[in-house]
Scaffold this active site. Structure first.
Site, PDB file in Angstrom:
ATOM      1  N   ARG A  66      11.193  34.758  -0.650  1.00  0.00           N
ATOM      2  CA  ARG A  66      10.190  34.756   0.425  1.00  0.00           C
ATOM      3  C   ARG A  66       8.911  34.053  -0.019  1.00  0.00           C
ATOM      4  NH1 ARG A  66       7.036  38.799   1.503  1.00  0.00           N
ATOM      5  NH2 ARG A  66       8.513  40.429   0.914  1.00  0.00           N
ATOM      6  N   TYR A 121       4.943  22.092  25.570  1.00  0.00           N
ATOM      7  CA  TYR A 121       6.281  22.687  25.551  1.00  0.00           C
ATOM      8  C   TYR A 121       6.185  24.123  26.106  1.00  0.00           C
ATOM      9  CZ  TYR A 121      10.411  24.913  23.533  1.00  0.00           C
ATOM     10  OH  TYR A 121      11.563  25.636  23.345  1.00  0.00           O
TER      11      TYR A 121
HETATM   12  C1  LIG Z   1      11.463  22.617  20.879  1.00  0.00           C
HETATM   13  C2  LIG Z   1      10.016  22.424  20.774  1.00  0.00           C
HETATM   14  C3  LIG Z   1       9.205  23.377  20.145  1.00  0.00           C
HETATM   15  C4  LIG Z   1       9.742  24.706  19.628  1.00  0.00           C
HETATM   16  O1  LIG Z   1      10.584  24.537  18.528  1.00  0.00           O
HETATM   17  P1  LIG Z   1      11.805  25.512  18.190  1.00  0.00           P
HETATM   18  O2  LIG Z   1      12.389  24.888  16.971  1.00  0.00           O
HETATM   19  O3  LIG Z   1      12.699  25.545  19.386  1.00  0.00           O
HETATM   20  O4  LIG Z   1      11.218  26.861  17.923  1.00  0.00           O
HETATM   21  C5  LIG Z   1       7.852  23.105  20.019  1.00  0.00           C
HETATM   22  N1  LIG Z   1       7.316  21.957  20.498  1.00  0.00           N
HETATM   23  C6  LIG Z   1       8.073  21.024  21.110  1.00  0.00           C
HETATM   24  C7  LIG Z   1       7.437  19.781  21.624  1.00  0.00           C
HETATM   25  C8  LIG Z   1       9.439  21.225  21.277  1.00  0.00           C
HETATM   26  O5  LIG Z   1      10.172  20.301  21.916  1.00  0.00           O
END
Ligand SMILES: *Cc1c(COP(=O)(O)O)cnc(C)c1O
Length: 411
Positions: A66, A121
Protein backbone atom coordinates in the site's frame (compact mmCIF):
# COMPACT_ATOMS: atom_id res chain seq x y z
CA UNK A 1 14.78 11.38 -19.72
CA UNK A 2 17.43 12.94 -21.89
CA UNK A 3 16.00 16.29 -22.89
CA UNK A 4 16.99 15.78 -26.52
CA UNK A 5 15.06 12.53 -26.82
CA UNK A 6 11.83 12.70 -28.78
CA UNK A 7 8.41 11.98 -27.34
CA UNK A 8 8.07 8.72 -29.29
CA UNK A 9 11.42 7.41 -28.03
CA UNK A 10 10.49 8.37 -24.49
CA UNK A 11 7.17 6.55 -24.83
CA UNK A 12 9.05 3.34 -25.67
CA UNK A 13 11.89 3.64 -23.14
CA UNK A 14 10.65 5.65 -20.14
CA UNK A 15 10.45 3.75 -16.88
CA UNK A 16 12.79 1.10 -18.28
CA UNK A 17 16.11 2.89 -17.73
CA UNK A 18 17.53 0.28 -15.34
CA UNK A 19 16.37 -2.89 -17.11
CA UNK A 20 19.64 -3.67 -18.89
CA UNK A 21 21.50 -3.37 -15.60
CA UNK A 22 19.05 -5.85 -14.10
CA UNK A 23 19.71 -8.20 -17.01
CA UNK A 24 16.08 -8.22 -18.19
CA UNK A 25 14.36 -6.84 -21.28
CA UNK A 26 10.83 -6.20 -19.98
CA UNK A 27 9.85 -4.73 -16.60
CA UNK A 28 9.63 -7.27 -13.80
CA UNK A 29 6.11 -7.73 -12.43
CA UNK A 30 6.24 -7.58 -8.63
CA UNK A 31 3.15 -8.98 -6.89
CA UNK A 32 4.53 -8.81 -3.34
CA UNK A 33 1.97 -7.57 -0.83
CA UNK A 34 4.71 -7.26 1.75
CA UNK A 35 8.49 -6.99 1.66
CA UNK A 36 11.15 -8.29 4.03
CA UNK A 37 12.73 -5.34 5.85
CA UNK A 38 16.55 -5.32 5.92
CA UNK A 39 16.31 -4.38 9.61
CA UNK A 40 13.66 -2.72 11.77
CA UNK A 41 15.42 0.63 11.95
CA UNK A 42 15.88 1.22 8.20
CA UNK A 43 12.50 -0.35 7.36
CA UNK A 44 10.87 2.05 9.81
CA UNK A 45 12.59 5.06 8.28
CA UNK A 46 11.48 4.04 4.81
CA UNK A 47 7.93 3.45 6.10
CA UNK A 48 7.82 6.93 7.54
CA UNK A 49 9.06 8.52 4.32
CA UNK A 50 6.39 6.77 2.25
CA UNK A 51 3.58 7.35 4.77
CA UNK A 52 4.31 11.06 4.40
CA UNK A 53 3.97 10.77 0.64
CA UNK A 54 7.67 10.43 -0.15
CA UNK A 55 9.68 7.67 -1.80
CA UNK A 56 11.18 4.60 -0.16
CA UNK A 57 14.67 5.17 1.23
CA UNK A 58 17.65 3.58 -0.53
CA UNK A 59 18.26 0.98 2.14
CA UNK A 60 14.86 0.52 3.81
CA UNK A 61 12.87 -1.14 1.03
CA UNK A 62 9.21 -0.89 0.05
CA UNK A 63 7.87 -2.41 3.33
CA UNK A 64 4.25 -2.90 2.23
CA UNK A 65 2.41 -2.74 -1.10
CA UNK A 66 0.00 0.00 0.00
CA UNK A 67 3.04 2.23 0.40
CA UNK A 68 4.94 1.41 -2.80
CA UNK A 69 4.98 -1.00 -5.70
CA UNK A 70 7.96 -0.93 -8.09
CA UNK A 71 5.98 -2.10 -11.14
CA UNK A 72 3.44 0.68 -10.66
CA UNK A 73 6.27 3.15 -9.99
CA UNK A 74 7.74 2.39 -13.44
CA UNK A 75 4.46 3.34 -15.10
CA UNK A 76 4.27 6.49 -12.97
CA UNK A 77 7.79 7.53 -13.91
CA UNK A 78 7.08 6.98 -17.61
CA UNK A 79 3.81 8.93 -17.54
CA UNK A 80 5.47 11.82 -15.67
CA UNK A 81 8.18 11.97 -18.35
CA UNK A 82 5.55 12.07 -21.10
CA UNK A 83 3.58 14.83 -19.34
CA UNK A 84 6.71 16.81 -18.47
CA UNK A 85 6.07 16.79 -14.71
CA UNK A 86 8.35 15.75 -11.86
CA UNK A 87 6.13 12.87 -10.77
CA UNK A 88 2.90 10.98 -11.28
CA UNK A 89 0.77 8.93 -8.91
CA UNK A 90 -1.40 6.04 -10.12
CA UNK A 91 -4.73 4.83 -8.79
CA UNK A 92 -7.21 2.01 -9.19
CA UNK A 93 -9.44 4.16 -11.42
CA UNK A 94 -9.76 7.64 -12.88
CA UNK A 95 -12.33 8.50 -10.23
CA UNK A 96 -9.99 7.38 -7.44
CA UNK A 97 -7.34 9.65 -8.98
CA UNK A 98 -9.82 12.55 -9.10
CA UNK A 99 -10.84 11.93 -5.48
CA UNK A 100 -7.21 11.99 -4.33
CA UNK A 101 -6.38 15.11 -6.35
CA UNK A 102 -9.31 17.05 -4.86
CA UNK A 103 -8.49 15.90 -1.32
CA UNK A 104 -4.82 16.78 -1.79
CA UNK A 105 -5.63 20.22 -3.21
CA UNK A 106 -7.95 20.83 -0.25
CA UNK A 107 -5.27 19.76 2.21
CA UNK A 108 -2.59 21.89 0.55
CA UNK A 109 -4.64 25.08 0.45
CA UNK A 110 -6.85 24.80 3.49
CA UNK A 111 -9.85 26.03 1.45
CA UNK A 112 -12.76 23.75 0.54
CA UNK A 113 -14.26 25.52 -2.45
CA UNK A 114 -13.89 23.99 -5.92
CA UNK A 115 -14.66 25.64 -9.26
CA UNK A 116 -15.74 23.09 -11.86
CA UNK A 117 -15.90 24.09 -15.52
CA UNK A 118 -18.71 22.29 -17.36
CA UNK A 119 -19.02 20.16 -19.36
CA UNK A 120 -17.21 17.46 -17.43
CA UNK A 121 -17.25 13.69 -17.53
CA UNK A 122 -20.49 12.63 -15.81
CA UNK A 123 -18.67 10.72 -13.08
CA UNK A 124 -16.55 13.76 -12.19
CA UNK A 125 -19.60 16.00 -12.12
CA UNK A 126 -21.32 13.43 -9.90
CA UNK A 127 -18.33 12.99 -7.55
CA UNK A 128 -17.99 16.74 -6.98
CA UNK A 129 -21.71 17.17 -6.39
CA UNK A 130 -22.01 14.12 -4.13
CA UNK A 131 -20.86 15.84 -0.93
CA UNK A 132 -18.53 12.90 -0.21
CA UNK A 133 -15.40 15.04 -0.57
CA UNK A 134 -16.70 17.78 1.71
CA UNK A 135 -16.16 20.48 -0.90
CA UNK A 136 -18.45 23.27 -1.97
CA UNK A 137 -18.63 23.38 -5.76
CA UNK A 138 -19.37 26.27 -8.10
CA UNK A 139 -20.09 25.03 -11.61
CA UNK A 140 -19.42 27.49 -14.39
CA UNK A 141 -18.48 27.90 -18.04
CA UNK A 142 -14.86 28.35 -19.13
CA UNK A 143 -15.28 32.13 -19.44
CA UNK A 144 -16.71 32.50 -15.94
CA UNK A 145 -13.78 31.17 -13.90
CA UNK A 146 -12.46 34.48 -12.62
CA UNK A 147 -15.91 35.41 -11.28
CA UNK A 148 -16.28 32.00 -9.62
CA UNK A 149 -12.89 31.88 -7.87
CA UNK A 150 -12.95 32.89 -4.19
CA UNK A 151 -10.49 33.33 -1.35
CA UNK A 152 -11.14 29.75 -0.18
CA UNK A 153 -10.97 28.12 -3.64
CA UNK A 154 -8.56 25.18 -3.48
CA UNK A 155 -8.92 23.88 -7.03
CA UNK A 156 -10.29 24.67 -10.50
CA UNK A 157 -11.28 21.55 -12.45
CA UNK A 158 -11.43 21.61 -16.23
CA UNK A 159 -11.59 19.04 -19.01
CA UNK A 160 -10.34 19.66 -22.54
CA UNK A 161 -11.44 18.32 -24.94
CA UNK A 162 -14.54 17.95 -22.79
CA UNK A 163 -16.71 14.88 -22.59
CA UNK A 164 -18.95 14.47 -24.61
CA UNK A 165 -19.11 17.58 -26.82
CA UNK A 166 -15.35 17.84 -27.44
CA UNK A 167 -15.47 21.49 -26.48
CA UNK A 168 -11.94 22.89 -26.19
CA UNK A 169 -10.93 25.06 -23.27
CA UNK A 170 -7.98 27.47 -23.32
CA UNK A 171 -5.89 26.17 -20.41
CA UNK A 172 -3.69 29.28 -20.15
CA UNK A 173 -6.76 31.51 -20.02
CA UNK A 174 -8.25 29.39 -17.22
CA UNK A 175 -4.93 29.43 -15.32
CA UNK A 176 -4.85 33.23 -15.59
CA UNK A 177 -8.48 33.53 -14.53
CA UNK A 178 -7.81 31.22 -11.56
CA UNK A 179 -5.38 33.88 -10.28
CA UNK A 180 -3.09 31.58 -8.37
CA UNK A 181 -5.52 28.77 -7.55
CA UNK A 182 -4.19 25.45 -8.83
CA UNK A 183 -5.88 24.17 -11.99
CA UNK A 184 -6.51 20.49 -12.63
CA UNK A 185 -6.83 19.50 -16.29
CA UNK A 186 -8.42 16.17 -17.15
CA UNK A 187 -6.25 15.19 -20.14
CA UNK A 188 -7.94 11.82 -20.77
CA UNK A 189 -9.20 12.68 -24.27
CA UNK A 190 -6.04 14.35 -25.60
CA UNK A 191 -3.40 12.15 -23.92
CA UNK A 192 0.19 13.42 -23.53
CA UNK A 193 0.68 12.71 -27.23
CA UNK A 194 -1.52 15.66 -28.16
CA UNK A 195 -1.44 17.93 -25.13
CA UNK A 196 0.72 18.59 -22.06
CA UNK A 197 -1.40 20.78 -19.75
CA UNK A 198 1.49 21.31 -17.29
CA UNK A 199 3.30 23.29 -20.02
CA UNK A 200 0.31 25.64 -20.03
CA UNK A 201 0.31 26.14 -16.29
CA UNK A 202 -1.88 23.28 -15.02
CA UNK A 203 -0.88 22.16 -11.52
CA UNK A 204 -2.47 18.70 -11.80
CA UNK A 205 -2.84 16.61 -14.98
CA UNK A 206 -5.31 13.77 -14.62
CA UNK A 207 -5.98 10.73 -16.79
CA UNK A 208 -8.50 7.99 -16.71
CA UNK A 209 -5.83 5.47 -17.73
CA UNK A 210 -8.71 3.12 -18.54
CA UNK A 211 -9.05 4.92 -21.85
CA UNK A 212 -6.17 5.72 -24.23
CA UNK A 213 -3.23 4.99 -21.92
CA UNK A 214 -4.27 1.35 -21.55
CA UNK A 215 -5.78 1.46 -25.01
CA UNK A 216 -7.05 -2.10 -25.21
CA UNK A 217 -10.18 -2.04 -23.07
CA UNK A 218 -8.73 -4.41 -20.47
CA UNK A 219 -7.42 -2.18 -17.64
CA UNK A 220 -9.13 0.19 -15.21
CA UNK A 221 -6.82 2.81 -13.73
CA UNK A 222 -6.15 6.48 -13.18
CA UNK A 223 -3.13 8.71 -12.74
CA UNK A 224 -2.34 12.27 -11.70
CA UNK A 225 0.87 14.00 -12.86
CA UNK A 226 2.16 16.96 -10.81
CA UNK A 227 5.21 18.60 -9.28
CA UNK A 228 6.97 16.87 -6.38
CA UNK A 229 5.16 18.67 -3.55
CA UNK A 230 1.71 18.03 -5.01
CA UNK A 231 2.59 14.43 -5.87
CA UNK A 232 3.57 13.90 -2.22
CA UNK A 233 0.22 15.21 -1.03
CA UNK A 234 -1.57 12.94 -3.51
CA UNK A 235 0.49 9.90 -2.50
CA UNK A 236 -0.33 10.60 1.14
CA UNK A 237 -4.01 10.31 0.25
CA UNK A 238 -3.30 7.05 -1.57
CA UNK A 239 -1.34 5.59 1.36
CA UNK A 240 -4.15 6.46 3.76
CA UNK A 241 -7.19 5.59 1.63
CA UNK A 242 -5.68 2.69 -0.33
CA UNK A 243 -7.11 3.11 -3.86
CA UNK A 244 -4.06 1.39 -5.36
CA UNK A 245 -3.41 0.47 -8.94
CA UNK A 246 -2.66 -3.22 -8.92
CA UNK A 247 0.73 -4.35 -10.27
CA UNK A 248 -0.66 -6.19 -13.30
CA UNK A 249 -2.65 -3.10 -14.29
CA UNK A 250 0.50 -1.01 -13.78
CA UNK A 251 2.42 -3.37 -16.04
CA UNK A 252 -0.24 -3.25 -18.76
CA UNK A 253 -0.54 0.54 -18.62
CA UNK A 254 3.23 0.88 -18.86
CA UNK A 255 3.23 -1.45 -21.87
CA UNK A 256 0.40 0.59 -23.41
CA UNK A 257 2.50 3.75 -23.36
CA UNK A 258 4.98 2.31 -25.87
CA UNK A 259 2.36 2.26 -28.63
CA UNK A 260 0.41 5.31 -27.46
CA UNK A 261 1.84 7.79 -30.02
CA UNK A 262 1.23 5.40 -32.92
CA UNK A 263 -2.25 4.49 -31.77
CA UNK A 264 -3.28 8.10 -31.24
CA UNK A 265 -2.04 9.23 -34.64
CA UNK A 266 -3.67 6.34 -36.49
CA UNK A 267 -6.95 6.67 -34.61
CA UNK A 268 -6.88 10.43 -35.18
CA UNK A 269 -6.46 9.94 -38.94
CA UNK A 270 -9.42 7.55 -39.00
CA UNK A 271 -11.56 9.94 -36.93
CA UNK A 272 -10.78 12.76 -39.35
CA UNK A 273 -12.19 10.66 -42.17
CA UNK A 274 -15.30 9.60 -40.24
CA UNK A 275 -15.96 13.20 -39.16
CA UNK A 276 -15.63 14.51 -42.73
CA UNK A 277 -18.06 11.85 -43.97
CA UNK A 278 -20.53 12.53 -41.15
CA UNK A 279 -20.61 16.23 -42.13
CA UNK A 280 -22.18 15.18 -45.45
CA UNK A 281 -24.92 12.96 -44.00
CA UNK A 282 -28.51 14.20 -43.93
CA UNK A 283 -29.24 12.26 -40.72
CA UNK A 284 -26.48 14.16 -38.91
CA UNK A 285 -27.56 17.66 -37.91
CA UNK A 286 -24.25 18.53 -36.28
CA UNK A 287 -20.80 17.01 -35.91
CA UNK A 288 -18.93 17.85 -32.72
CA UNK A 289 -15.28 17.50 -33.63
CA UNK A 290 -12.37 19.68 -32.47
CA UNK A 291 -10.77 19.45 -35.92
CA UNK A 292 -13.64 21.52 -37.31
CA UNK A 293 -12.38 25.15 -37.44
CA UNK A 294 -15.93 26.30 -36.65
CA UNK A 295 -15.63 24.57 -33.29
CA UNK A 296 -12.09 25.82 -32.63
CA UNK A 297 -12.49 29.55 -33.15
CA UNK A 298 -9.71 30.28 -30.65
CA UNK A 299 -7.26 28.21 -32.69
CA UNK A 300 -6.33 25.88 -29.84
CA UNK A 301 -5.49 23.03 -32.19
CA UNK A 302 -1.87 23.72 -32.99
CA UNK A 303 -1.34 26.18 -30.15
CA UNK A 304 -2.40 24.04 -27.20
CA UNK A 305 -3.34 20.67 -28.64
CA UNK A 306 -1.22 19.01 -31.32
CA UNK A 307 -4.17 17.44 -33.13
CA UNK A 308 -7.94 17.00 -32.85
CA UNK A 309 -7.81 13.47 -31.43
CA UNK A 310 -10.02 10.51 -32.20
CA UNK A 311 -13.29 11.33 -30.45
CA UNK A 312 -16.36 12.84 -32.05
CA UNK A 313 -20.02 13.25 -31.30
CA UNK A 314 -22.97 13.35 -33.69
CA UNK A 315 -26.21 15.17 -33.21
CA UNK A 316 -28.78 13.01 -34.91
CA UNK A 317 -31.57 14.64 -36.90
CA UNK A 318 -34.73 12.98 -35.68
CA UNK A 319 -33.67 13.01 -32.06
CA UNK A 320 -33.60 10.39 -29.38
CA UNK A 321 -35.29 7.51 -31.20
CA UNK A 322 -33.07 7.67 -34.22
CA UNK A 323 -29.93 8.08 -32.10
CA UNK A 324 -30.81 5.05 -30.00
CA UNK A 325 -31.76 3.10 -33.13
CA UNK A 326 -28.36 3.74 -34.68
CA UNK A 327 -26.49 2.76 -31.52
CA UNK A 328 -28.53 -0.47 -31.53
CA UNK A 329 -27.93 -1.30 -35.18
CA UNK A 330 -24.16 -1.02 -35.56
CA UNK A 331 -22.20 -4.19 -36.30
CA UNK A 332 -18.53 -3.17 -36.28
CA UNK A 333 -18.75 -0.44 -33.63
CA UNK A 334 -19.51 -1.82 -30.19
CA UNK A 335 -22.40 -0.09 -28.40
CA UNK A 336 -20.58 0.58 -25.13
CA UNK A 337 -19.42 3.31 -22.81
CA UNK A 338 -15.71 4.03 -22.29
CA UNK A 339 -13.36 5.10 -25.07
CA UNK A 340 -9.82 5.25 -26.30
CA UNK A 341 -9.29 1.60 -27.18
CA UNK A 342 -8.12 -0.04 -30.39
CA UNK A 343 -11.73 -0.86 -31.31
CA UNK A 344 -14.45 1.67 -32.02
CA UNK A 345 -17.25 2.32 -29.54
CA UNK A 346 -20.54 4.22 -29.82
CA UNK A 347 -22.66 5.37 -26.89
CA UNK A 348 -25.54 7.65 -25.90
CA UNK A 349 -24.15 10.07 -23.25
CA UNK A 350 -27.46 11.41 -21.92
CA UNK A 351 -28.69 7.90 -21.07
CA UNK A 352 -25.36 6.45 -19.94
CA UNK A 353 -22.11 8.28 -19.07
CA UNK A 354 -23.79 11.60 -18.31
CA UNK A 355 -26.92 10.20 -16.68
CA UNK A 356 -25.99 11.56 -13.21
CA UNK A 357 -25.59 15.12 -14.54
CA UNK A 358 -28.53 17.45 -13.70
CA UNK A 359 -30.94 17.72 -16.65
CA UNK A 360 -30.10 21.35 -17.41
CA UNK A 361 -26.41 20.51 -17.91
CA UNK A 362 -26.91 17.06 -19.50
CA UNK A 363 -26.05 16.48 -23.16
CA UNK A 364 -28.93 16.38 -25.65
CA UNK A 365 -30.98 13.21 -26.10
CA UNK A 366 -30.11 13.31 -29.79
CA UNK A 367 -26.35 13.02 -29.19
CA UNK A 368 -24.19 9.97 -29.92
CA UNK A 369 -20.52 9.85 -28.93
CA UNK A 370 -18.03 7.88 -31.00
CA UNK A 371 -14.59 6.66 -30.01
CA UNK A 372 -12.71 5.80 -33.18
CA UNK A 373 -10.35 2.83 -33.03
CA UNK A 374 -7.87 1.24 -35.40
CA UNK A 375 -10.31 -0.32 -37.85
CA UNK A 376 -10.22 0.79 -41.48
CA UNK A 377 -12.23 4.05 -41.47
CA UNK A 378 -14.05 2.98 -44.63
CA UNK A 379 -15.43 -0.02 -42.74
CA UNK A 380 -16.50 2.24 -39.87
CA UNK A 381 -18.25 4.57 -42.29
CA UNK A 382 -20.00 1.64 -43.99
CA UNK A 383 -21.15 0.40 -40.58
CA UNK A 384 -22.58 3.79 -39.56
CA UNK A 385 -24.19 4.19 -42.95
CA UNK A 386 -25.89 0.78 -42.75
CA UNK A 387 -26.96 1.40 -39.12
CA UNK A 388 -28.40 4.79 -40.04
CA UNK A 389 -30.34 3.31 -42.97
CA UNK A 390 -31.70 0.32 -41.06
CA UNK A 391 -32.55 2.27 -37.92
CA UNK A 392 -34.13 5.21 -39.56
CA UNK A 393 -37.27 5.07 -41.45
CA UNK A 394 -38.35 8.58 -42.39
CA UNK A 395 -37.07 11.44 -40.22
CA UNK A 396 -39.84 12.88 -38.09
CA UNK A 397 -39.71 16.65 -38.30
CA UNK A 398 -40.77 17.18 -34.66
CA UNK A 399 -39.74 15.67 -31.34
CA UNK A 400 -36.03 16.20 -31.90
CA UNK A 401 -35.52 16.99 -28.24
CA UNK A 402 -36.22 13.37 -27.52
CA UNK A 403 -37.76 11.30 -24.80
CA UNK A 404 -36.51 10.84 -21.26
CA UNK A 405 -33.46 8.68 -20.78
CA UNK A 406 -35.39 5.97 -18.95
CA UNK A 407 -36.53 4.40 -22.21
CA UNK A 408 -32.92 3.81 -23.23
CA UNK A 409 -32.41 1.42 -20.35
CA UNK A 410 -35.11 -0.90 -21.66
CA UNK A 411 -33.21 -1.59 -24.86
C1 LIG B 1 -13.71 7.69 -17.90
C2 LIG B 1 -13.34 9.05 -17.50
C3 LIG B 1 -13.05 9.36 -16.17
C4 LIG B 1 -13.19 8.35 -15.04
O1 LIG B 1 -12.25 7.33 -15.12
P1 LIG B 1 -12.51 5.84 -14.60
O2 LIG B 1 -11.23 5.15 -14.94
O3 LIG B 1 -13.72 5.33 -15.29
O4 LIG B 1 -12.73 5.93 -13.12
C5 LIG B 1 -12.64 10.65 -15.88
N1 LIG B 1 -12.53 11.59 -16.84
C6 LIG B 1 -12.81 11.32 -18.13
C7 LIG B 1 -12.68 12.39 -19.16
C8 LIG B 1 -13.23 10.05 -18.51
O5 LIG B 1 -13.53 9.80 -19.79
Amino acid sequence: MSSTRSFDSTAVHAGREDLAKLGVHVPPLDFSSTNPVPDVESGGTSYESMANGGHPTDDGGFVYARLWNPTVARFESALAQLEGTAEAVAFSSGMAAMTAAVLAAKELSGGRHVVAVRPLYGGTDHLLASGLLDVEVSYCAAGEVSAAVREDTCLVVVETPANPTLQLVDIEAVVTAASGCPVLVDNTFATPVLQNPAQHGAAFVLHSATKYLGGHGDVVGGVVAADAARAEAIRRVRVVTGALLNPLAGYLLHRGLATLPLRIRAQQEAAKKVAAWAQTQPWVSRVFYPGDPEQDRAGLIGRQQRGPGAMLALQVAGGYERAVGIAGAVQLFTPAVSLGGVDSLIQHPAALTHRPVPAAARPGADLLRLSIGLEDPDDLIADLDAAARSALGPVKPSGAAGRPAAAARER
